[in-house]
Structure formats: structure tokens, C-alpha cells
Motif scaffolding. Structure first.
Motif, short mmCIF file in Angstrom:
data_model
loop_
_atom_site.label_atom_id
_atom_site.label_comp_id
_atom_site.label_asym_id
_atom_site.label_seq_id
_atom_site.Cartn_x
_atom_site.Cartn_y
_atom_site.Cartn_z
N GLY A 101 32.97 6.39 -46.80
CA GLY A 101 32.69 6.51 -48.83
C GLY A 101 32.19 5.17 -49.42
O GLY A 101 32.85 5.18 -50.74
N ASP A 123 27.53 6.91 -51.15
CA ASP A 123 26.99 8.43 -50.89
C ASP A 123 26.30 9.12 -50.37
O ASP A 123 26.83 10.66 -49.66
CB ASP A 123 27.34 9.28 -52.66
CG ASP A 123 28.80 8.34 -53.73
OD1 ASP A 123 29.53 8.89 -53.04
OD2 ASP A 123 28.10 7.38 -54.54
N VAL A 172 24.61 12.95 -45.91
CA VAL A 172 26.14 12.48 -46.62
C VAL A 172 27.39 12.73 -45.91
O VAL A 172 27.23 13.45 -44.37
CB VAL A 172 26.10 13.10 -47.80
CG1 VAL A 172 25.19 13.07 -48.91
CG2 VAL A 172 26.12 15.24 -47.17
N GLY A 183 32.13 14.58 -47.71
CA GLY A 183 32.40 14.10 -49.32
C GLY A 183 31.35 15.16 -49.89
O GLY A 183 31.35 16.55 -50.25
N LEU A 206 25.05 8.40 -57.69
CA LEU A 206 25.31 7.81 -57.05
C LEU A 206 25.65 6.00 -55.95
O LEU A 206 24.41 5.93 -56.63
CB LEU A 206 24.57 8.75 -55.45
CG LEU A 206 24.98 10.20 -56.11
CD1 LEU A 206 23.90 11.29 -55.13
CD2 LEU A 206 26.33 10.02 -56.16
#
Length: 339
Positions: free
Chosen positions: A244, A247, A179, A183, A197
Motif C-alpha cells: 500500500g 496506489d 494496481v 486496492g 495517487l
């Protein structure tokens, strides 16, 4: 997957030279080892890596690989056609996924742990190693048709693949959840952790099967479904993580750990056996079904496991925690996909 852009590869090498690859020894998942394989080890995180000795990676074409001596008794078991040719033709992707299989600084020589282990096997069998660089999809076709003798490309043993190929194991199979460093996701250990997600995964991979199975479990439990996104190149899903748009990325632990270590943009928030939660996944050399090659390949692997050459190679690439004590032929693999 396509090769990483040259600038990205060279950036990886510059950081590797600074000794930031210690994180590669992360690894081991939640499944129990099977058939005598090593038990899962505790994962190493980024904070632990700083305390370990730095590991420098040679990315030049002159690899000075670890070599092994021929074992006459094992070499005698190689099928006659291959012995007469004097070469072991190894299918490999070289697709830009360090430390597994990627291109050296000359942008043409395939290097990494996969080619190093293939070299050891060829040595023990008394054969000259010839690497046949190909795509992931064509690798399976090349081995099935006999064009390539064996595939070394981070291939997981599955029950479905065993219908068509034979396997000789040489590493445990670990997957990682990667990730963005800053985040919102801090831990992924069970299906409910990914509910809702946006996740990227490689199409047609074992991790895709696990991801979709987790998603089905969540939906049956009334949890939000995931949104799966597919990208063709590593640079694309890493850009998606950074921006972004996704995720998490779910992929092989060695490559994700490498990227997290050298980029500073991402982190590992969980690992899992490549076979899921109930079975320790295993990486293996893949041969044509029933052609008689898998047994000598497995015996060659056990020869270098016993004499320490195998451990030297894994240590060289920071993957000692993915070692197995014994190579097995056609062990239990990833279960068949439910229809």
C-alpha cells in the motif's frame, strides 16, 4: 531495471507452465493507429483470460526459436562492414522483464520476444545473431557509438530519439496501469483518475513523461497532485503495491499483464498508447543514425511479417495483439517534451 531475483523468476516460470499467460494478449490503447498501423484492440481482462486456451512458455536455454530464410535482395543492402563481419550485434537488456527480455533457467541465456524477433532479422539478413546484454542506459550509448548494430529492447519511437537514431518498427507500444488486486483504484482512463495517487514509474521512460504531463493537466485543473515514487527493481515496486505504499504502477503492458497473470496480487485497470492519447506509440529496432542499416532491418521485418514467421513469434509469447501489418522507418513518434 535490475534482474528479478532468482526466486521470483522461477516462480514466474512455474506459473507459466500452468498456462496462466493468456492475459498477455491484452492490449491496446486509446490512441488511433498511424501510418497504416493496426487499429487498437479491446483490452483483455483477467476474467476473459480464464476462457482462453492456456499458453505454455519455454524458459529453458534451448529455445528452438522460430527461424527464417535469408533474403538475398535484402541482405545485399546491409552495410559492407557488417556483411564482412558476418554478425548482427544486437544490444538487449535481458533485465528480467518477461515476456520481453529475461533470463532462461540457466540464469545466463537471454530469451523473450525481443531476442526472437532479432533472430528473425539476423536470419533474413544472412547474419549470425550476437546478443550484447547491457543496461538500458548503455544500450543507447552502444548503438550511438556503433558498438552495437541495433537495439532490440522495447524501445519506443520518439521525435527526440529520431534526432540521434533511426528506427524500424515491429510492435505497437502499449502501457498499463497496474494496481493491487484488492486496492482502492478500479479504473484509470484519464488524467483526473490519478489525482492524489501515489504512483511508481520508471525514471527516464516515456511513461514517466506521460505521467508527469497528466499530473500537470490535473494541477492546472485544480486537482490534487500525484506523488511519484521511483524504484530500481521490479520486486521493489511490486512490494510497494502489495504493502500500500503506492496506489499504482505505470509501465509496459506486456510485463504488467504477465505479472498480474502469474502473481494473482495485482490487476490491470487501464491501458494507454505508449505515445499518449493522440498517437499510437510504436516499438522499434534502433540503429545508428544514417549508417544505412535501418532500411534493410525494416525490409527484413516486412519479409517475416509477410511470410508469417513474425506472427509465429508474437503468438509464442502471447503478444499477437501488439502486431503491426507493416514495418515503417522513422514514423511519427512520441512528441517532443515541452520545455
Amino acid at each position: 531495471m535490475a534482474t528479478l531475483p532468482r526466486a521470483v523468476r522461477h516462480a514466474h516460470r512455474r506459473v507459466a507452465a500452468l498456462g496462466l499467460l493468456a492475459l498477455l494478449a491484452t492490449a491496446c490503447g486509446q490512441g488511433s493507429a498511424t501510418g497504416g498501423d493496426a487499429p487498437a484492440a479491446a483490452p483483455v481482462n483477467a476474467s476473459d483470460a480464464a476462457a482462453t486456451a492456456p499458453l505454455k512458455i519455454n524458459t529453458s536455454p534451448e529455445q528452438n526459436r522460430v527461424r527464417a530464410d535469408k533474403a538475398e535482395d535484402v541482405a545485399a543492402k546491409v552495410p559492407e562492414a557488417i556483411r564482412a563481419r558476418g554478425e548482427l550485434i544486437v544490444g538487449i537488456t535481458g533485465d528480467g522483464t518477461p515476456p520481453l527480455s529475461f533470463l532462461a533457467d540457466d540464469d545466463s541465456t537471454v530469451i523473450g520476444v525481443e531476442s526472437d524477433i532479432a533472430q528473425l532479422v539476423a536470419d533474413v539478413l544472412g547474419l549470425k545473431l550476437r546478443l550484447d546484454r547491457t543496461s538500458w542506459e548503455n544500450l543507447f550509448l552502444a548503438v550511438k557509438s556503433g558498438k552495437d548494430d541495433v537495439g532490440f529492447s522495447n524501445i519506443t519511437v520518439t521525435e527526440e530519439r529520431k534526432d540521434i537514431y533511426d528506427f524500424a518498427t515491429y510492435r505497437v507500444d502499449q502501457l498499463a496501469w497496474e494496481v493491487a488486486k484488492d486496492g482502492k483504484v478500479t479504473k484509470i482512463a484519464q488524467p483526473s483518475d490519478i489525482a492524489g495517487l501515489k504512483v511508481s514509474v520508471g525514471s527516464g521512460t516515456n511513461q514517466e513523461k506521460i505521467l508527469l504531463d497528466w499530473d500537470e493537466q490535473n494541477k492546472k485543473a485544480g486537482l490534487a497532485p500525484i506523488e511519484v515514487q521511483y524504484y530500481q527493481r521490479p520486486a521493489d515496486y511490486y512490494l510497494a503495491l502489495k504493502s500500500g505504499r503506492i496506489d499504482a504502477y505505470f509501465g509496459p503492458n506486456p510485463t504488467s499483464a504477465y505479472h498480474a497473470a502469474v502473481s494473482g496480487d495485482t490487476k490491470i485497470v487501464g491501458t494507454l498508447s505508449g505515445a499518449g492519447e493522440s498517437l499510437q506509440g510504436l516499438i522499434a529496432a534502433m540503429t545508428q543514425k544514417g549508417n544505412g542499416l535501418v532500411q534493410p532491418v525494416s525490409e527484413a521485418l516486412n519479409t517475416v511479417i509477410k511470410n508469417g514467421k513474425y506472427a509465429e513469434v508474437l503468438k509464442r509469447w502471447g503478444l499477437s495483439n501488439e502486431a503491426i501489418p507493416t514495418s515503417q522507418v522513422n514514423p511519427p513518434g512520441l512528441p517532443r517534451q515541452r520545455k
